[in-house]
Design a protein around this motif. Sequence first.
Motif, PDB file in Angstrom:
ATOM      1  N   LEU A  35       0.839  -1.201   0.000  1.00 58.36           N
ATOM      2  CA  LEU A  35       0.000   0.000   0.000  1.00 58.36           C
ATOM      3  C   LEU A  35       0.873   1.250   0.000  1.00 58.36           C
ATOM      4  O   LEU A  35       0.626   2.190  -0.761  1.00 58.36           O
ATOM      5  CB  LEU A  35      -0.927  -0.005   1.219  1.00 58.36           C
ATOM      6  CG  LEU A  35      -1.852   1.196   1.377  1.00 58.36           C
ATOM      7  CD1 LEU A  35      -2.824   1.288   0.206  1.00 58.36           C
ATOM      8  CD2 LEU A  35      -2.603   1.100   2.692  1.00 58.36           C
ATOM      9  N   LEU A  36       1.896   1.254   0.827  1.00 56.93           N
ATOM     10  CA  LEU A  36       2.812   2.394   0.874  1.00 56.93           C
ATOM     11  C   LEU A  36       3.502   2.609  -0.471  1.00 56.93           C
ATOM     12  O   LEU A  36       3.599   3.744  -0.947  1.00 56.93           O
ATOM     13  CB  LEU A  36       3.852   2.175   1.976  1.00 56.93           C
ATOM     14  CG  LEU A  36       4.808   3.322   2.246  1.00 56.93           C
ATOM     15  CD1 LEU A  36       4.065   4.560   2.726  1.00 56.93           C
ATOM     16  CD2 LEU A  36       5.848   2.898   3.266  1.00 56.93           C
ATOM     17  N   LEU A  37       3.947   1.540  -1.099  1.00 57.46           N
ATOM     18  CA  LEU A  37       4.589   1.654  -2.413  1.00 57.46           C
ATOM     19  C   LEU A  37       3.630   2.185  -3.473  1.00 57.46           C
ATOM     20  O   LEU A  37       4.039   2.880  -4.399  1.00 57.46           O
ATOM     21  CB  LEU A  37       5.148   0.299  -2.856  1.00 57.46           C
ATOM     22  CG  LEU A  37       6.429  -0.136  -2.167  1.00 57.46           C
ATOM     23  CD1 LEU A  37       6.759  -1.578  -2.538  1.00 57.46           C
ATOM     24  CD2 LEU A  37       7.574   0.783  -2.533  1.00 57.46           C
ATOM     25  N   ALA A  38       2.363   1.847  -3.333  1.00 58.91           N
ATOM     26  CA  ALA A  38       1.361   2.330  -4.288  1.00 58.91           C
ATOM     27  C   ALA A  38       1.043   3.806  -4.073  1.00 58.91           C
ATOM     28  O   ALA A  38       0.825   4.547  -5.024  1.00 58.91           O
ATOM     29  CB  ALA A  38       0.084   1.501  -4.174  1.00 58.91           C
ATOM     30  N   MET A  39       1.033   4.236  -2.822  1.00 54.48           N
ATOM     31  CA  MET A  39       0.576   5.581  -2.507  1.00 54.48           C
ATOM     32  C   MET A  39       1.684   6.632  -2.440  1.00 54.48           C
ATOM     33  O   MET A  39       1.433   7.803  -2.727  1.00 54.48           O
ATOM     34  CB  MET A  39      -0.202   5.568  -1.186  1.00 54.48           C
ATOM     35  CG  MET A  39      -1.523   4.845  -1.291  1.00 54.48           C
ATOM     36  SD  MET A  39      -2.436   4.750   0.261  1.00 54.48           S
ATOM     37  CE  MET A  39      -2.472   6.438   0.791  1.00 54.48           C
ATOM     38  N   LEU A  40       2.869   6.247  -2.070  1.00 58.29           N
ATOM     39  CA  LEU A  40       3.932   7.228  -1.860  1.00 58.29           C
ATOM     40  C   LEU A  40       4.269   8.061  -3.101  1.00 58.29           C
ATOM     41  O   LEU A  40       4.325   9.293  -3.006  1.00 58.29           O
ATOM     42  CB  LEU A  40       5.189   6.544  -1.303  1.00 58.29           C
ATOM     43  CG  LEU A  40       6.282   7.494  -0.840  1.00 58.29           C
ATOM     44  CD1 LEU A  40       5.797   8.423   0.258  1.00 58.29           C
ATOM     45  CD2 LEU A  40       7.496   6.702  -0.374  1.00 58.29           C
ATOM     46  N   PRO A  41       4.470   7.443  -4.271  1.00 57.83           N
ATOM     47  CA  PRO A  41       4.782   8.282  -5.453  1.00 57.83           C
ATOM     48  C   PRO A  41       3.674   9.278  -5.779  1.00 57.83           C
ATOM     49  O   PRO A  41       3.943  10.446  -6.066  1.00 57.83           O
ATOM     50  CB  PRO A  41       4.954   7.267  -6.583  1.00 57.83           C
ATOM     51  CG  PRO A  41       5.237   5.981  -5.908  1.00 57.83           C
ATOM     52  CD  PRO A  41       4.517   6.026  -4.593  1.00 57.83           C
ATOM     53  N   GLU A  91      -6.637  19.521   4.683  1.00 58.16           N
ATOM     54  CA  GLU A  91      -7.570  18.641   3.971  1.00 58.16           C
ATOM     55  C   GLU A  91      -7.015  18.186   2.629  1.00 58.16           C
ATOM     56  O   GLU A  91      -7.279  17.071   2.192  1.00 58.16           O
ATOM     57  CB  GLU A  91      -8.927  19.327   3.732  1.00 58.16           C
ATOM     58  CG  GLU A  91      -9.726  19.581   4.981  1.00 58.16           C
ATOM     59  CD  GLU A  91      -9.489  20.974   5.544  1.00 58.16           C
ATOM     60  OE1 GLU A  91     -10.360  21.451   6.272  1.00 58.16           O
ATOM     61  OE2 GLU A  91      -8.444  21.589   5.255  1.00 58.16           O
ATOM     62  N   GLU A  92      -6.265  19.059   1.980  1.00 64.03           N
ATOM     63  CA  GLU A  92      -5.705  18.707   0.672  1.00 64.03           C
ATOM     64  C   GLU A  92      -4.655  17.604   0.829  1.00 64.03           C
ATOM     65  O   GLU A  92      -4.586  16.680   0.025  1.00 64.03           O
ATOM     66  CB  GLU A  92      -5.107  19.936  -0.007  1.00 64.03           C
ATOM     67  CG  GLU A  92      -4.688  19.696  -1.431  1.00 64.03           C
ATOM     68  CD  GLU A  92      -5.847  19.524  -2.406  1.00 64.03           C
ATOM     69  OE1 GLU A  92      -5.563  19.398  -3.608  1.00 64.03           O
ATOM     70  OE2 GLU A  92      -7.017  19.521  -1.992  1.00 64.03           O
ATOM     71  N   VAL A  93      -3.857  17.687   1.860  1.00 66.56           N
ATOM     72  CA  VAL A  93      -2.875  16.632   2.135  1.00 66.56           C
ATOM     73  C   VAL A  93      -3.607  15.334   2.461  1.00 66.56           C
ATOM     74  O   VAL A  93      -3.249  14.257   1.962  1.00 66.56           O
ATOM     75  CB  VAL A  93      -1.923  17.053   3.274  1.00 66.56           C
ATOM     76  CG1 VAL A  93      -1.025  15.899   3.688  1.00 66.56           C
ATOM     77  CG2 VAL A  93      -1.094  18.252   2.845  1.00 66.56           C
ATOM     78  N   LEU A  94      -4.643  15.422   3.271  1.00 69.85           N
ATOM     79  CA  LEU A  94      -5.431  14.227   3.598  1.00 69.85           C
ATOM     80  C   LEU A  94      -6.093  13.637   2.349  1.00 69.85           C
ATOM     81  O   LEU A  94      -6.206  12.413   2.220  1.00 69.85           O
ATOM     82  CB  LEU A  94      -6.490  14.563   4.651  1.00 69.85           C
ATOM     83  CG  LEU A  94      -5.953  14.869   6.042  1.00 69.85           C
ATOM     84  CD1 LEU A  94      -7.085  15.352   6.950  1.00 69.85           C
ATOM     85  CD2 LEU A  94      -5.252  13.660   6.636  1.00 69.85           C
ATOM     86  N   PHE A  95      -6.509  14.505   1.438  1.00 71.67           N
ATOM     87  CA  PHE A  95      -7.112  14.038   0.186  1.00 71.67           C
ATOM     88  C   PHE A  95      -6.170  13.100  -0.557  1.00 71.67           C
ATOM     89  O   PHE A  95      -6.582  12.062  -1.068  1.00 71.67           O
ATOM     90  CB  PHE A  95      -7.454  15.249  -0.695  1.00 71.67           C
ATOM     91  CG  PHE A  95      -7.968  14.889  -2.057  1.00 71.67           C
ATOM     92  CD1 PHE A  95      -9.315  14.663  -2.262  1.00 71.67           C
ATOM     93  CD2 PHE A  95      -7.108  14.782  -3.142  1.00 71.67           C
ATOM     94  CE1 PHE A  95      -9.799  14.333  -3.526  1.00 71.67           C
ATOM     95  CE2 PHE A  95      -7.570  14.454  -4.404  1.00 71.67           C
ATOM     96  CZ  PHE A  95      -8.933  14.226  -4.593  1.00 71.67           C
ATOM     97  N   PHE A  96      -4.888  13.458  -0.595  1.00 73.27           N
ATOM     98  CA  PHE A  96      -3.910  12.652  -1.326  1.00 73.27           C
ATOM     99  C   PHE A  96      -3.554  11.355  -0.600  1.00 73.27           C
ATOM    100  O   PHE A  96      -2.851  10.513  -1.154  1.00 73.27           O
ATOM    101  CB  PHE A  96      -2.654  13.466  -1.628  1.00 73.27           C
ATOM    102  CG  PHE A  96      -2.914  14.608  -2.563  1.00 73.27           C
ATOM    103  CD1 PHE A  96      -3.598  14.412  -3.747  1.00 73.27           C
ATOM    104  CD2 PHE A  96      -2.490  15.886  -2.262  1.00 73.27           C
ATOM    105  CE1 PHE A  96      -3.859  15.464  -4.619  1.00 73.27           C
ATOM    106  CE2 PHE A  96      -2.735  16.942  -3.126  1.00 73.27           C
ATOM    107  CZ  PHE A  96      -3.420  16.727  -4.306  1.00 73.27           C
ATOM    108  N   LEU A  97      -4.050  11.197   0.609  1.00 70.71           N
ATOM    109  CA  LEU A  97      -3.927   9.923   1.325  1.00 70.71           C
ATOM    110  C   LEU A  97      -5.229   9.123   1.282  1.00 70.71           C
ATOM    111  O   LEU A  97      -5.227   7.927   1.007  1.00 70.71           O
ATOM    112  CB  LEU A  97      -3.526  10.178   2.784  1.00 70.71           C
ATOM    113  CG  LEU A  97      -2.169  10.817   3.010  1.00 70.71           C
ATOM    114  CD1 LEU A  97      -1.998  11.210   4.470  1.00 70.71           C
ATOM    115  CD2 LEU A  97      -1.057   9.882   2.568  1.00 70.71           C
ATOM    116  N   VAL A  98      -6.335   9.807   1.522  1.00 70.80           N
ATOM    117  CA  VAL A  98      -7.630   9.136   1.638  1.00 70.80           C
ATOM    118  C   VAL A  98      -8.131   8.595   0.305  1.00 70.80           C
ATOM    119  O   VAL A  98      -8.531   7.427   0.208  1.00 70.80           O
ATOM    120  CB  VAL A  98      -8.681  10.094   2.258  1.00 70.80           C
ATOM    121  CG1 VAL A  98     -10.086   9.527   2.149  1.00 70.80           C
ATOM    122  CG2 VAL A  98      -8.322  10.378   3.709  1.00 70.80           C
ATOM    123  N   VAL A  99      -8.122   9.410  -0.731  1.00 73.61           N
ATOM    124  CA  VAL A  99      -8.683   8.977  -2.016  1.00 73.61           C
ATOM    125  C   VAL A  99      -7.919   7.799  -2.614  1.00 73.61           C
ATOM    126  O   VAL A  99      -8.548   6.814  -3.028  1.00 73.61           O
ATOM    127  CB  VAL A  99      -8.828  10.167  -2.993  1.00 73.61           C
ATOM    128  CG1 VAL A  99      -9.202   9.696  -4.378  1.00 73.61           C
ATOM    129  CG2 VAL A  99      -9.860  11.152  -2.452  1.00 73.61           C
TER     130      VAL A  99
END
Length: 115
Positions: A35-41, A78-86
């Motif tokens: 999951l981290l590898l998918a989301m980090l980039p 919220e914008e930072v959270l958006f890039f994690l949540v979505v």
Amino acid sequence: MGHLTYLALLVGCLVVTAPLELVLRVRVYARWRRLLLAMLPEFVVFVVWVLYAIAQDHWDYSAERTLDVRLPGGIPVEEVLFFLVVPLCAVLALEAVRKVTGWDAGYPAEEADRP
């Protein structure tokens, strides 16, 4: 109440997709490295992009629709959270579809089910 709009949408996304982990046992959280590898980039690219856009005055965020808590560079929390949540919700949804339909999503099931 309008200042909670963006945050409420993010919470709604999590509330709708979180049961997929429990009900369908998609094991997204159990495979946290994947999951981290998918989301980090995605996270890095889009946060940098937004910071650039804010610095260039290409866009801004409404203080009426956000908590108006800004992180360094002027990016709303919220914008930072958006890039994690979505992306998290997207991965949960993809794994749920894969589990229900048997779709291999381009890789063998044995590989996908490895922790």
